[in-house]
Design an enzyme around this catalytic site. Structure first.
Site, PDB file in Angstrom:
ATOM      1  N   ASN A  30    -135.087  47.381  67.819  1.00 30.43           N
ATOM      2  CA  ASN A  30    -134.159  48.000  68.781  1.00 30.43           C
ATOM      3  C   ASN A  30    -134.959  49.016  69.610  1.00 30.43           C
ATOM      4  O   ASN A  30    -135.233  50.121  69.139  1.00 30.43           O
ATOM      5  CB  ASN A  30    -133.031  48.669  67.989  1.00 30.43           C
ATOM      6  CG  ASN A  30    -132.032  49.389  68.875  1.00 30.43           C
ATOM      7  OD1 ASN A  30    -132.209  49.482  70.094  1.00 30.43           O
ATOM      8  ND2 ASN A  30    -130.980  49.913  68.266  1.00 30.43           N
ATOM      9  N   ARG A  48    -132.352  43.658  69.685  1.00 26.46           N
ATOM     10  CA  ARG A  48    -131.206  44.168  70.428  1.00 26.46           C
ATOM     11  C   ARG A  48    -131.592  44.190  71.908  1.00 26.46           C
ATOM     12  O   ARG A  48    -132.613  44.762  72.278  1.00 26.46           O
ATOM     13  CB  ARG A  48    -130.887  45.582  69.983  1.00 26.46           C
ATOM     14  CG  ARG A  48    -129.781  46.189  70.825  1.00 26.46           C
ATOM     15  CD  ARG A  48    -129.759  47.679  70.704  1.00 26.46           C
ATOM     16  NE  ARG A  48    -128.677  48.234  71.497  1.00 26.46           N
ATOM     17  CZ  ARG A  48    -128.691  49.460  71.979  1.00 26.46           C
ATOM     18  NH1 ARG A  48    -129.725  50.250  71.774  1.00 26.46           N
ATOM     19  NH2 ARG A  48    -127.677  49.901  72.678  1.00 26.46           N
ATOM     20  N   HIS A  77    -122.167  48.880  73.433  1.00 26.31           N
ATOM     21  CA  HIS A  77    -121.908  49.078  71.993  1.00 26.31           C
ATOM     22  C   HIS A  77    -121.224  47.850  71.375  1.00 26.31           C
ATOM     23  O   HIS A  77    -120.562  47.964  70.338  1.00 26.31           O
ATOM     24  CB  HIS A  77    -120.969  50.280  71.726  1.00 26.31           C
ATOM     25  CG  HIS A  77    -121.501  51.613  72.098  1.00 26.31           C
ATOM     26  ND1 HIS A  77    -120.725  52.568  72.715  1.00 26.31           N
ATOM     27  CD2 HIS A  77    -122.707  52.176  71.918  1.00 26.31           C
ATOM     28  CE1 HIS A  77    -121.427  53.651  72.920  1.00 26.31           C
ATOM     29  NE2 HIS A  77    -122.653  53.443  72.447  1.00 26.31           N
ATOM     30  N   ARG A 120    -122.352  62.665  79.159  1.00 20.75           N
ATOM     31  CA  ARG A 120    -121.918  61.795  80.271  1.00 20.75           C
ATOM     32  C   ARG A 120    -120.470  62.097  80.639  1.00 20.75           C
ATOM     33  O   ARG A 120    -119.648  62.355  79.765  1.00 20.75           O
ATOM     34  CB  ARG A 120    -122.032  60.320  79.875  1.00 20.75           C
ATOM     35  CG  ARG A 120    -123.455  59.850  79.776  1.00 20.75           C
ATOM     36  CD  ARG A 120    -123.535  58.426  79.275  1.00 20.75           C
ATOM     37  NE  ARG A 120    -124.351  58.360  78.076  1.00 20.75           N
ATOM     38  CZ  ARG A 120    -124.401  57.324  77.253  1.00 20.75           C
ATOM     39  NH1 ARG A 120    -123.678  56.247  77.489  1.00 20.75           N
ATOM     40  NH2 ARG A 120    -125.165  57.356  76.179  1.00 20.75           N
ATOM     41  N   GLU A 130    -125.301  48.524  63.284  1.00 15.84           N
ATOM     42  CA  GLU A 130    -125.641  47.575  64.345  1.00 15.84           C
ATOM     43  C   GLU A 130    -126.788  46.663  63.920  1.00 15.84           C
ATOM     44  O   GLU A 130    -126.787  45.473  64.234  1.00 15.84           O
ATOM     45  CB  GLU A 130    -126.005  48.343  65.625  1.00 15.84           C
ATOM     46  CG  GLU A 130    -124.761  48.972  66.246  1.00 15.84           C
ATOM     47  CD  GLU A 130    -125.075  50.062  67.261  1.00 15.84           C
ATOM     48  OE1 GLU A 130    -125.392  51.188  66.822  1.00 15.84           O
ATOM     49  OE2 GLU A 130    -124.998  49.806  68.455  1.00 15.84           O
TER      50      GLU A 130
END
Ligand code: ADP
Length: 392
Positions: free
Chosen positions: A7, A84, A173, A234, A377
């Site tokens: 990843n 990923r 996600h 954000r 994940e």
């Protein structure tokens, strides 16, 4: 079969080696500060409950050097590599065996994810050199959201912007939403097709998804991971006119404003901090903006829950995951406060007890179950990598 999961972030590289038969992680770690004057590798080996940790600090100039450093640490055999990849666009509806054509298609998506897809591709290319002849599979963050219907993924802009510029909601996600949705269904004793879930991935980045019968029907992030609920730094959803207004009135350039919206907004914009542990401490000391930031965050999460309850028609469970979702009882309680009219009722005492395992926090009378499920994940990528190899 041993599957290595890679990843690559913009300045980091995480990896885990899974023994798929035993369903365990053999070894794994993270390389951080790639490209800075001093990089750091933290490598862990897991052996029947024991963890051996090895830390190496040295300049790690790029992702290629990081991959070589990781490969040097792994002494176990590797049968396949799962990567990923952040942006699969519309080209990839599911995890895919990597071929030269697939690499070209990933590259074609680079403009949609300029910070993420290029390092993901470097990870793939170096892994091909390091592990020649081993199958490589790409699992995209956007895969799970490809079932979102057109009416939900289109923006109300001239339609040609979609056809000519690929402007649409992609969502992110996805691997996490898919993992916790599958895991929650399993824990409820149901098949994924039998349950409607609202999955809440609340970490530094936050996204919320409406999952109907195992398929994603809507998600809060958009064409980029800037949309949706406010996050650590954000801004989340904004009136789009604000951007031009600020350019005209502050003199900030487009890239400077972009930096503000991505790195200086969200919780940090309101109270100066982005880690909720610090924000709760400040709020407890009477900092009004810290308390306001938490209130805004919880309010925005609540609105998405209401919206997605309407999208789903029936909600069987809410699922909280990631750093904030798994650990922050204050945010969970505030976001769910007053939602008893939707059949959502949490047990405050249970909610307040930290539990690293998957668990429920709803009352016996709650019509909707409320779960806290740790995301994984890497494990989901390993599962999907194996599924692609089993089919090919
Ligand atoms: P990322 O999106 O970077 O993967 P994580 O899922 O690890 O982020 O979430 C990181 C955030 O989780 C932190 O910034 C912090 O706000 C929050 N967090 C982590 N642990 C706790 C905790 N014990 N209590 C409250 N918030 C926490």
């Amino acid at each position: 079969m041993n599957i290595l999961i890679i990843n690559t972030g913009s300045s980091s590289l995480k990896y885990q080696l899974f023994d798929m038969e035993a369903a365990t992680v053999i070894t794994g770690g993270v390389v951080e500060r790639i490209g800075e004057s001093e990089g750091i590798l933290t490598h862990k080996t897991f052996d029947s409950g024991d963890v051996q940790k090895n830390i190496i600090t040295r300049p790690i100039p790029d992702h290629q050097a990081a991959m070589h450093l990781v490969a040097d640490q792994i002494t176990q055999g590797i049968d396949a590599v799962g990567h990923r990849v952040v942006q699969g666009g519309e080209s990839f509806k599911a995890a895919t065996l990597i071929t030269p054509e697939v690499k070209k298609a990933i590259e074609a998506n680079n403009p949609l994810a300029p910070l993420h897809n290029p390092p993901n591709l470097i990870g793939i290319r170096v892994a091909e050199e390091l592990f020649p002849g081993k199958p490589q599979v790409a699992v995209f963050d956007t895969n799970f959201h490809q079932t979102i219907p057109e009416k939900a993924y289109l923006y109300a802009l001239p339609y040609s912007y979609y056809t000519d510029h690929r402007i649409r909601k992609y969502g992110f996600h996805g691997t996490s939403h898919k993992y916790v949705a599958r895991e929650t269904a399993r824990l409820m004793g149901k098949r994924p097709e039998e349950v409607n879930l609202i999955t809440l991935h609340l970490g530094n980045g936050c996204s919320i998804s409406a999952v109907k019968g195992g398929e994603c029907r809507d998600t809060s992030m958009g064409m980029t991971p800037l949309a949706g609920v406010m996050m650590g730094t954000r801004c989340g959803d904004l009136d789009p006119a604000i951007f031009g207004y600020l350019m005209d009135n502050t003199g900030l350039t487009q890239s400077e404003l972009d930096e503000v919206l991505n790195k200086q907004s969200g919780l940090k914009g309101i109270c100066g901090k982005n880690d909720l542990r610090d924000i709760h401490d400040q709020a407890a000391k009477g900092d009004k903006n810290a308390a306001l930031a938490v209130d805004m965050f919880a309010y925005q999460i609540k609105k998405y829950i209401g919206a997605y309850a309407a999208v789903l028609g029936r909600v069987d469970a809410l699922v909280f995951t990631a750093g904030v979702g798994e650990n922050d009882e204050i945010v969970r309680a505030k976001a769910l406060d007053g939602l008893d009219f939707l059949g959502i009722d949490i047990d405050e005492a249970v909610n307040n007890v930290r539990n690293p395992e998957a668990h429920t926090i709803h009352t016996a009378d709650s019509r909707v179950q409320v779960w806290v499920v740790p995301t994984d994940e890497e494990r989901q990528i390993a599962i999907e990598t194996q599924a692609v190899l089993d089919k090919s």
